[in-house]
Design a protein around this motif. Structure first.
Motif, short mmCIF file in Angstrom:
data_model
loop_
_atom_site.label_atom_id
_atom_site.label_comp_id
_atom_site.label_asym_id
_atom_site.label_seq_id
_atom_site.Cartn_x
_atom_site.Cartn_y
_atom_site.Cartn_z
N SER A 2 93.80 110.17 -42.27
CA SER A 2 93.04 109.28 -41.41
C SER A 2 91.95 108.60 -42.22
O SER A 2 91.35 109.19 -43.11
N LEU A 3 91.73 107.35 -41.91
CA LEU A 3 90.70 106.59 -42.62
C LEU A 3 89.69 106.10 -41.59
O LEU A 3 90.07 105.47 -40.62
N ASP A 4 88.43 106.43 -41.78
CA ASP A 4 87.40 105.92 -40.89
C ASP A 4 87.08 104.49 -41.28
O ASP A 4 86.80 104.20 -42.44
N ARG A 5 87.13 103.60 -40.31
CA ARG A 5 86.83 102.19 -40.57
C ARG A 5 85.58 101.82 -39.80
O ARG A 5 85.53 101.93 -38.59
N THR A 6 84.61 101.38 -40.53
CA THR A 6 83.41 100.87 -39.88
C THR A 6 83.29 99.40 -40.22
O THR A 6 83.81 98.94 -41.25
N ARG A 7 82.63 98.67 -39.36
CA ARG A 7 82.48 97.23 -39.61
C ARG A 7 81.78 96.99 -40.94
O ARG A 7 82.19 96.15 -41.73
N GLY A 8 80.72 97.72 -41.17
CA GLY A 8 79.95 97.52 -42.40
C GLY A 8 80.77 97.80 -43.65
O GLY A 8 80.75 97.03 -44.60
N GLY A 9 81.52 98.89 -43.61
CA GLY A 9 82.33 99.25 -44.77
C GLY A 9 83.41 98.22 -45.07
O GLY A 9 83.61 97.82 -46.22
N LEU A 10 84.07 97.74 -44.02
CA LEU A 10 85.12 96.75 -44.22
C LEU A 10 84.54 95.41 -44.66
O LEU A 10 85.10 94.73 -45.52
N LEU A 11 83.41 95.02 -44.09
CA LEU A 11 82.81 93.75 -44.48
C LEU A 11 82.29 93.79 -45.91
O LEU A 11 82.43 92.81 -46.65
N LEU A 51 92.73 90.89 -41.93
CA LEU A 51 91.98 92.15 -41.91
C LEU A 51 91.56 92.51 -40.49
O LEU A 51 91.74 93.65 -40.04
N LEU A 52 91.04 91.55 -39.74
CA LEU A 52 90.64 91.82 -38.35
C LEU A 52 91.85 92.15 -37.48
O LEU A 52 91.78 93.01 -36.61
N TRP A 53 92.97 91.48 -37.72
CA TRP A 53 94.19 91.74 -36.95
C TRP A 53 94.69 93.17 -37.20
O TRP A 53 95.05 93.88 -36.27
N VAL A 54 94.69 93.60 -38.46
CA VAL A 54 95.14 94.95 -38.79
C VAL A 54 94.23 96.00 -38.17
O VAL A 54 94.68 97.00 -37.62
N VAL A 55 92.92 95.76 -38.23
CA VAL A 55 91.97 96.70 -37.64
C VAL A 55 92.19 96.80 -36.13
O VAL A 55 92.17 97.88 -35.55
N THR A 56 92.44 95.67 -35.48
CA THR A 56 92.69 95.68 -34.04
C THR A 56 93.97 96.43 -33.72
O THR A 56 94.02 97.20 -32.76
N LEU A 57 95.00 96.23 -34.52
CA LEU A 57 96.28 96.91 -34.26
C LEU A 57 96.20 98.41 -34.48
O LEU A 57 96.91 99.17 -33.82
N THR A 58 95.35 98.84 -35.38
CA THR A 58 95.27 100.27 -35.68
C THR A 58 94.23 101.00 -34.86
O THR A 58 93.87 102.12 -35.19
N GLY A 59 93.71 100.39 -33.82
CA GLY A 59 92.81 101.11 -32.94
C GLY A 59 91.41 100.58 -32.88
O GLY A 59 90.56 101.17 -32.22
N GLY A 60 91.09 99.55 -33.57
CA GLY A 60 89.76 98.96 -33.47
C GLY A 60 88.75 99.63 -34.36
O GLY A 60 89.06 100.45 -35.21
N TRP A 61 87.50 99.22 -34.14
CA TRP A 61 86.41 99.72 -34.96
C TRP A 61 86.01 101.11 -34.51
O TRP A 61 86.07 101.44 -33.34
N ARG A 62 85.56 101.91 -35.46
CA ARG A 62 84.96 103.20 -35.13
C ARG A 62 83.48 102.93 -34.94
O ARG A 62 82.78 102.57 -35.86
N THR A 63 83.02 103.07 -33.71
CA THR A 63 81.62 102.73 -33.43
C THR A 63 80.71 103.95 -33.43
O THR A 63 79.54 103.85 -33.74
N GLU A 64 81.24 105.08 -33.04
CA GLU A 64 80.43 106.30 -33.03
C GLU A 64 81.21 107.44 -33.66
O GLU A 64 82.43 107.51 -33.49
N PRO A 65 80.54 108.30 -34.38
CA PRO A 65 81.25 109.42 -34.98
C PRO A 65 81.79 110.34 -33.89
O PRO A 65 81.17 110.55 -32.86
N GLU A 66 82.98 110.87 -34.17
CA GLU A 66 83.56 111.82 -33.20
C GLU A 66 82.90 113.16 -33.42
O GLU A 66 82.80 113.67 -34.50
#
Length: 71
Positions: A2-11, A51-66
């Protein structure tokens, strides 16, 4: 895996990649291979859209830690 994707990291990764590609374009221009700027800019925007399309397809942004729910 699993890869955590955050907006900041991807940008930041996207910005670093864009700067590297632009610098390669500058080096090629120095050696004598001239590349126009408009296709470069179009490719950067297309890559951002993909990049945005792939992130949307894979579940969107991670906004809060689980984690555990608050009490």
């Amino acid at each position: 895996m699993s890869l955590d994707r955050t907006r900041g990291g991807l940008l930041v990764a996207f910005a670093v990649f864009g700067v590297i590609v632009y610098e390669l374009r500058t080096v090629l221009d120095f050696v004598g291979v001239e590349l126009p700027l408009i296709p470069y800019m179009a490719a950067v925007f297309a890559l951002g859209g993909i990049l945005l399309w792939v992130v949307t397809l894979t579940g969107g942004w991670r906004t809060e830690p689980e984690g555990d729910e608050p009490a």
